[in-house]
Design a protein around this motif. Sequence first.
Motif, PDB file in Angstrom:
ATOM      1  N   VAL A 103       2.425  13.658 -11.285  1.00  0.00           N
ATOM      2  CA  VAL A 103       1.353  13.974 -12.535  1.00  0.00           C
ATOM      3  C   VAL A 103       0.611  12.736 -12.581  1.00  0.00           C
ATOM      4  O   VAL A 103      -0.819  12.892 -12.652  1.00  0.00           O
ATOM      5  N   LYS A 104       1.185  11.630 -12.774  1.00  0.00           N
ATOM      6  CA  LYS A 104       0.261  10.294 -12.875  1.00  0.00           C
ATOM      7  C   LYS A 104      -0.654  10.142 -11.864  1.00  0.00           C
ATOM      8  O   LYS A 104      -1.884   9.788 -11.882  1.00  0.00           O
ATOM      9  N   HIS A 105      -0.119  10.252 -10.506  1.00  0.00           N
ATOM     10  CA  HIS A 105      -0.880  10.024  -9.645  1.00  0.00           C
ATOM     11  C   HIS A 105      -1.906  10.800  -9.019  1.00  0.00           C
ATOM     12  O   HIS A 105      -3.177  10.433  -8.735  1.00  0.00           O
ATOM     13  N   SER A 106      -1.821  12.138  -9.604  1.00  0.00           N
ATOM     14  CA  SER A 106      -2.913  13.206  -9.072  1.00  0.00           C
ATOM     15  C   SER A 106      -3.651  13.339 -10.334  1.00  0.00           C
ATOM     16  O   SER A 106      -4.626  14.048 -10.031  1.00  0.00           O
ATOM     17  N   ARG A 107      -3.599  12.781 -11.280  1.00  0.00           N
ATOM     18  CA  ARG A 107      -4.563  13.121 -12.273  1.00  0.00           C
ATOM     19  C   ARG A 107      -6.060  12.858 -12.220  1.00  0.00           C
ATOM     20  O   ARG A 107      -6.758  14.041 -12.471  1.00  0.00           O
ATOM     21  N   GLU A 108      -6.456  12.013 -11.314  1.00  0.00           N
ATOM     22  CA  GLU A 108      -7.802  11.750 -11.335  1.00  0.00           C
ATOM     23  C   GLU A 108      -8.317  13.023 -10.218  1.00  0.00           C
ATOM     24  O   GLU A 108      -9.388  13.446 -10.513  1.00  0.00           O
ATOM     25  N   ASP A 109      -7.408  13.299  -9.202  1.00  0.00           N
ATOM     26  CA  ASP A 109      -7.784  14.379  -8.285  1.00  0.00           C
ATOM     27  C   ASP A 109      -8.121  15.848  -9.130  1.00  0.00           C
ATOM     28  O   ASP A 109      -8.639  16.457  -8.597  1.00  0.00           O
ATOM     29  N   ASP A 110      -7.005  15.933  -9.992  1.00  0.00           N
ATOM     30  CA  ASP A 110      -7.129  17.018 -10.877  1.00  0.00           C
ATOM     31  C   ASP A 110      -8.289  17.306 -11.537  1.00  0.00           C
ATOM     32  O   ASP A 110      -8.880  18.340 -11.651  1.00  0.00           O
ATOM     33  N   LEU A 111      -8.468  16.166 -12.293  1.00  0.00           N
ATOM     34  CA  LEU A 111      -9.613  16.211 -13.181  1.00  0.00           C
ATOM     35  C   LEU A 111     -11.028  16.294 -12.392  1.00  0.00           C
ATOM     36  O   LEU A 111     -11.796  17.185 -12.524  1.00  0.00           O
ATOM     37  N   ALA A 112     -11.173  15.932 -11.202  1.00  0.00           N
ATOM     38  CA  ALA A 112     -12.283  15.802 -10.207  1.00  0.00           C
ATOM     39  C   ALA A 112     -12.376  17.441  -9.811  1.00  0.00           C
ATOM     40  O   ALA A 112     -13.552  18.204  -9.819  1.00  0.00           O
ATOM     41  N   PHE A 113     -11.235  17.966  -9.430  1.00  0.00           N
ATOM     42  CA  PHE A 113     -11.256  19.445  -8.898  1.00  0.00           C
ATOM     43  C   PHE A 113     -11.604  20.209 -10.151  1.00  0.00           C
ATOM     44  O   PHE A 113     -12.534  21.249 -10.060  1.00  0.00           O
ATOM     45  N   ILE A 114     -11.009  19.964 -11.388  1.00  0.00           N
ATOM     46  CA  ILE A 114     -11.581  20.639 -12.650  1.00  0.00           C
ATOM     47  C   ILE A 114     -13.122  20.754 -12.806  1.00  0.00           C
ATOM     48  O   ILE A 114     -13.603  21.956 -12.791  1.00  0.00           O
ATOM     49  N   GLU A 115     -13.635  19.569 -12.604  1.00  0.00           N
ATOM     50  CA  GLU A 115     -14.951  19.437 -12.836  1.00  0.00           C
ATOM     51  C   GLU A 115     -15.886  20.266 -11.985  1.00  0.00           C
ATOM     52  O   GLU A 115     -17.040  20.817 -12.068  1.00  0.00           O
ATOM     53  N   ALA A 116     -15.436  20.140 -10.502  1.00  0.00           N
ATOM     54  CA  ALA A 116     -16.138  20.603  -9.517  1.00  0.00           C
ATOM     55  C   ALA A 116     -15.880  22.127  -9.551  1.00  0.00           C
ATOM     56  O   ALA A 116     -17.088  22.933  -9.452  1.00  0.00           O
TER      57      ALA A 116
END
Length: 133
Positions: A103-116
């Motif tokens: 969860v911590k490691h993927s947070r930035e990727d999760d948020l980048a996906f959400i915005e895209a």
Amino acid sequence: MGLDQNAYINATETSEKDAEGRTWVSINSDRDFYWRKHSRLQEFMEKLWVEKTGESAIELNCSSLELNLDDIQALWEAVQNNFAEHECQGGFFYGHQFQDDAVKHSREDDLAFIEAAKSAIKEGKQIVYSCWW
């Protein structure tokens, strides 16, 4: 072995048969995202799959789940809450033993996906989640 997860923006599928007659499906997209053993994201998507299709969660394996703006908003809320309502109860192949770290490691990727995904949906593009284990 384990859980591999992808999300595609503006995805299209093509299929072709090989010399032995097997059908191979390829997904082409404007942009894609990849996660490895992000078990809480998988729990989120499996719950969404069951709600949308009425099929069991295991049927999501090697299938495609189309996401809409409400789904992306719900995902954003889950990320903000560190996927607290989506704890993985087991499954070595899902990486449940290190789900908090994922969860911590993927947070930035999760948020980048959400915005895209939000931007793409507003442009009328399709968003698809797919996984296999």
